[in-house]
Write a protein that holds these residues in place. Sequence first.
Motif, PDB file in Angstrom:
ATOM      1  N   GLN A   1      52.324  92.549  60.614  1.00  0.00           N
ATOM      2  CA  GLN A   1      51.166  93.024  61.398  1.00  0.00           C
ATOM      3  C   GLN A   1      49.857  92.392  60.928  1.00  0.00           C
ATOM      4  OE1 GLN A   1      53.145  97.371  61.337  1.00  0.00           O
ATOM      5  NE2 GLN A   1      51.024  97.406  61.976  1.00  0.00           N
ATOM      6  N   MET A   2      49.969  91.527  59.907  1.00  0.00           N
ATOM      7  CA  MET A   2      48.760  90.892  59.382  1.00  0.00           C
ATOM      8  C   MET A   2      48.910  89.370  59.527  1.00  0.00           C
ATOM      9  SD  MET A   2      47.126  91.204  55.559  1.00  0.00           S
ATOM     10  CE  MET A   2      46.658  92.931  55.635  1.00  0.00           C
ATOM     11  N   SER A   3      48.098  88.808  60.453  1.00  0.00           N
ATOM     12  CA  SER A   3      48.205  87.333  60.638  1.00  0.00           C
ATOM     13  C   SER A   3      47.064  86.664  59.858  1.00  0.00           C
ATOM     14  CB  SER A   3      48.069  87.023  62.137  1.00  0.00           C
ATOM     15  OG  SER A   3      46.728  87.322  62.534  1.00  0.00           O
ATOM     16  N   ASN A   4      46.799  85.405  60.191  1.00  0.00           N
ATOM     17  CA  ASN A   4      45.700  84.716  59.478  1.00  0.00           C
ATOM     18  C   ASN A   4      44.342  85.332  59.792  1.00  0.00           C
ATOM     19  OD1 ASN A   4      47.477  82.990  58.315  1.00  0.00           O
ATOM     20  ND2 ASN A   4      47.266  81.380  59.869  1.00  0.00           N
ATOM     21  N   HIS A   5      44.207  85.810  61.056  1.00  0.00           N
ATOM     22  CA  HIS A   5      42.854  86.239  61.449  1.00  0.00           C
ATOM     23  C   HIS A   5      42.756  87.693  61.928  1.00  0.00           C
ATOM     24  CE1 HIS A   5      41.819  82.064  61.016  1.00  0.00           C
ATOM     25  NE2 HIS A   5      42.784  81.726  61.862  1.00  0.00           N
ATOM     26  N   THR A   6      43.918  88.315  62.205  1.00  0.00           N
ATOM     27  CA  THR A   6      43.829  89.685  62.748  1.00  0.00           C
ATOM     28  C   THR A   6      44.834  90.620  62.052  1.00  0.00           C
ATOM     29  OG1 THR A   6      45.512  89.182  64.404  1.00  0.00           O
ATOM     30  CG2 THR A   6      43.187  88.896  65.080  1.00  0.00           C
ATOM     31  N   VAL A   7      44.539  91.920  62.174  1.00  0.00           N
ATOM     32  CA  VAL A   7      45.455  92.965  61.681  1.00  0.00           C
ATOM     33  C   VAL A   7      45.706  93.921  62.841  1.00  0.00           C
ATOM     34  CG1 VAL A   7      45.850  94.750  59.959  1.00  0.00           C
ATOM     35  CG2 VAL A   7      44.331  92.836  59.410  1.00  0.00           C
ATOM     36  N   VAL A   8      46.980  94.286  63.007  1.00  0.00           N
ATOM     37  CA  VAL A   8      47.351  95.273  64.033  1.00  0.00           C
ATOM     38  C   VAL A   8      47.762  96.547  63.315  1.00  0.00           C
ATOM     39  CG1 VAL A   8      48.987  95.832  65.871  1.00  0.00           C
ATOM     40  CG2 VAL A   8      48.162  93.475  65.601  1.00  0.00           C
ATOM     41  N   ILE A   9      47.102  97.651  63.616  1.00  0.00           N
ATOM     42  CA  ILE A   9      47.412  98.931  62.965  1.00  0.00           C
ATOM     43  C   ILE A   9      48.057  99.842  63.998  1.00  0.00           C
ATOM     44  CG2 ILE A   9      46.427 100.940  61.777  1.00  0.00           C
ATOM     45  CD1 ILE A   9      44.068  98.796  61.137  1.00  0.00           C
ATOM     46  N   GLU A  10      49.181 100.435  63.614  1.00  0.00           N
ATOM     47  CA  GLU A  10      49.913 101.316  64.538  1.00  0.00           C
ATOM     48  C   GLU A  10      50.259 102.632  63.828  1.00  0.00           C
ATOM     49  OE1 GLU A  10      53.264  98.762  65.085  1.00  0.00           O
ATOM     50  OE2 GLU A  10      52.425  97.764  66.856  1.00  0.00           O
ATOM     51  N   GLY A  11      50.863 103.537  64.557  1.00  0.00           N
ATOM     52  CA  GLY A  11      51.391 104.774  63.960  1.00  0.00           C
ATOM     53  C   GLY A  11      50.305 105.772  63.554  1.00  0.00           C
ATOM     54  N   ASP A  12      50.628 106.575  62.549  1.00  0.00           N
ATOM     55  CA  ASP A  12      49.736 107.690  62.155  1.00  0.00           C
ATOM     56  C   ASP A  12      48.348 107.205  61.760  1.00  0.00           C
ATOM     57  OD1 ASP A  12      52.418 109.474  60.390  1.00  0.00           O
ATOM     58  OD2 ASP A  12      51.966 109.155  62.522  1.00  0.00           O
ATOM     59  N   ASP A  13      48.278 105.982  61.252  1.00  0.00           N
ATOM     60  CA  ASP A  13      46.967 105.493  60.780  1.00  0.00           C
ATOM     61  C   ASP A  13      45.975 105.339  61.931  1.00  0.00           C
ATOM     62  OD1 ASP A  13      48.328 103.404  58.133  1.00  0.00           O
ATOM     63  OD2 ASP A  13      47.733 105.519  58.158  1.00  0.00           O
ATOM     64  N   VAL A  14      46.496 105.127  63.146  1.00  0.00           N
ATOM     65  CA  VAL A  14      45.567 104.972  64.292  1.00  0.00           C
ATOM     66  C   VAL A  14      44.811 106.280  64.515  1.00  0.00           C
ATOM     67  CG1 VAL A  14      45.437 104.604  66.789  1.00  0.00           C
ATOM     68  CG2 VAL A  14      46.991 103.203  65.389  1.00  0.00           C
ATOM     69  N   ALA A  15      45.531 107.391  64.474  1.00  0.00           N
ATOM     70  CA  ALA A  15      44.874 108.703  64.647  1.00  0.00           C
ATOM     71  C   ALA A  15      43.906 108.952  63.510  1.00  0.00           C
ATOM     72  CB  ALA A  15      45.930 109.808  64.676  1.00  0.00           C
ATOM     73  N   HIS A  16      44.286 108.501  62.289  1.00  0.00           N
ATOM     74  CA  HIS A  16      43.371 108.721  61.150  1.00  0.00           C
ATOM     75  C   HIS A  16      42.075 107.925  61.359  1.00  0.00           C
ATOM     76  CE1 HIS A  16      41.810 108.427  56.969  1.00  0.00           C
ATOM     77  NE2 HIS A  16      42.282 109.668  56.905  1.00  0.00           N
ATOM     78  N   ILE A  17      42.231 106.688  61.818  1.00  0.00           N
ATOM     79  CA  ILE A  17      41.046 105.841  62.044  1.00  0.00           C
ATOM     80  C   ILE A  17      40.168 106.398  63.167  1.00  0.00           C
ATOM     81  CG2 ILE A  17      40.321 103.573  62.939  1.00  0.00           C
ATOM     82  CD1 ILE A  17      42.766 102.403  61.422  1.00  0.00           C
ATOM     83  N   THR A  18      40.806 106.739  64.279  1.00  0.00           N
ATOM     84  CA  THR A  18      40.000 107.090  65.476  1.00  0.00           C
ATOM     85  C   THR A  18      39.555 108.542  65.503  1.00  0.00           C
ATOM     86  OG1 THR A  18      42.062 107.545  66.657  1.00  0.00           O
ATOM     87  CG2 THR A  18      41.128 105.318  66.866  1.00  0.00           C
ATOM     88  N   ARG A  19      40.458 109.463  65.009  1.00  0.00           N
ATOM     89  CA  ARG A  19      40.082 110.882  65.161  1.00  0.00           C
ATOM     90  C   ARG A  19      39.554 111.482  63.857  1.00  0.00           C
ATOM     91  NH1 ARG A  19      45.170 112.939  67.567  1.00  0.00           N
ATOM     92  NH2 ARG A  19      45.714 111.153  68.835  1.00  0.00           N
ATOM     93  N   VAL A  20      40.226 111.173  62.764  1.00  0.00           N
ATOM     94  CA  VAL A  20      39.762 111.772  61.494  1.00  0.00           C
ATOM     95  C   VAL A  20      38.485 111.070  61.005  1.00  0.00           C
ATOM     96  CG1 VAL A  20      40.357 112.198  59.073  1.00  0.00           C
ATOM     97  CG2 VAL A  20      42.117 112.448  60.869  1.00  0.00           C
ATOM     98  N   MET A  21      38.550 109.748  60.946  1.00  0.00           N
ATOM     99  CA  MET A  21      37.388 108.994  60.449  1.00  0.00           C
ATOM    100  C   MET A  21      36.412 108.620  61.567  1.00  0.00           C
ATOM    101  SD  MET A  21      38.161 109.091  57.351  1.00  0.00           S
ATOM    102  CE  MET A  21      36.787 108.111  56.741  1.00  0.00           C
ATOM    103  N   ARG A  22      36.859 108.846  62.839  1.00  0.00           N
ATOM    104  CA  ARG A  22      35.992 108.556  64.001  1.00  0.00           C
ATOM    105  C   ARG A  22      35.386 107.142  63.943  1.00  0.00           C
ATOM    106  NH1 ARG A  22      35.378 112.873  66.999  1.00  0.00           N
ATOM    107  NH2 ARG A  22      35.804 114.967  66.119  1.00  0.00           N
ATOM    108  N   MET A  23      36.192 106.205  63.536  1.00  0.00           N
ATOM    109  CA  MET A  23      35.700 104.831  63.430  1.00  0.00           C
ATOM    110  C   MET A  23      35.758 104.142  64.796  1.00  0.00           C
ATOM    111  SD  MET A  23      36.716 103.302  59.718  1.00  0.00           S
ATOM    112  CE  MET A  23      38.250 104.088  59.278  1.00  0.00           C
ATOM    113  N   ARG A  24      34.925 103.204  64.998  1.00  0.00           N
ATOM    114  CA  ARG A  24      34.801 102.509  66.278  1.00  0.00           C
ATOM    115  C   ARG A  24      34.726 101.011  66.062  1.00  0.00           C
ATOM    116  NH1 ARG A  24      36.184 106.491  67.465  1.00  0.00           N
ATOM    117  NH2 ARG A  24      35.424 108.213  68.776  1.00  0.00           N
ATOM    118  N   LYS A  25      34.591 100.278  67.155  1.00  0.00           N
ATOM    119  CA  LYS A  25      34.432  98.811  67.115  1.00  0.00           C
ATOM    120  C   LYS A  25      33.264  98.490  66.171  1.00  0.00           C
ATOM    121  CE  LYS A  25      33.357  94.853  70.187  1.00  0.00           C
ATOM    122  NZ  LYS A  25      34.459  93.972  69.730  1.00  0.00           N
ATOM    123  N   GLY A  26      33.477  97.526  65.289  1.00  0.00           N
ATOM    124  CA  GLY A  26      32.425  97.105  64.347  1.00  0.00           C
ATOM    125  C   GLY A  26      32.539  97.752  62.987  1.00  0.00           C
TER     126      GLY A  26
END
Length: 258
Positions: free
Chosen positions: A10-35
């Motif tokens: 899920q980690m290439s030279n230039h991008t990372v793809v995050i899936e599963g439970d961590d997506v909810a942690h990023i978007t709902r728990v940490m409320r993180m956004r673009k940038g």
Amino acid sequence: MQRYFVKPEQMSNHTVVIEGDDVAHITRVMRMRKGDQIICSNGQGRDVLAEIDSVQGQVVLANILEELPASRELPVHVTIAQSLPKGEKMDWIVQKSTELGARCIIPFISARTVVQWDTSKISKRLHRWQRIAKEAAEQAQRSILPIIETPVDWSQLIAKSREMNLVMLAYEGEGTTPLNQVLPACQPGGNILLVIGPEGGFEPKEVERAMASGMKAVSLGRRILRTETAGLAAASGKDLPRQIGPRHQPATQHHVLH
Ligand code: SAM
């Protein structure tokens, strides 16, 4: 800064793809956004600083900004083989061994292992321990995600020990060498295995067989430690090389653990 482990693919030279439970942690728990920025690790020693680019359903896409040094890993690769303890002690052992830098944990069954390893529960227990290891590794800001292997029996463990550079069987009986006199044999990059017995200890014939296979019987001091303490005492032994460099010279005189 939040750290997330992703699968290597899920980690290439230039991008990372995050899936599963961590997506909810990023978007709902940490409320993180673009940038917003996060640290991602592929669990095999590659850490990157990444900036969230988009959230598409159950996937977060982030762009890699820079490679980060993997500075918190031990110079030697520590595997802890733990005879399956009773109750929930293994949760504690997995968490603390991860914090102390272990790369792999091998549960095993020995003569006096009390726990009856129920194969129907095997994958559920392994999944639970792997989740505990992931959370502990993220909290410890590690670059390596420890692997919890499927339990093995005594013969299988002895066979596995042959892949190691140094194997130490923690034994509270006679004929042992203090851990800190054996550890200096570890070289940076070397693989060491610490073998910890169950609540009832090892049978003498197990110890004989282990030593005949090349394991070294080591003492962790004069006190008898609980099984859940022994592996941690060994892994946190101040004589285990902590970083590469001037400090990691073959031991001359070390403070003993007694
Ligand atoms: N024979 C012990 C007793 O008399 O209570 C029972 C084993 S101890 C609770 C569990 C395991 O921890 C042992 O099998 C050994 O691997 C490790 N251990 C405990 N104390 C130790 C020591 N002082 N030196 C080396 N290993 C120790």
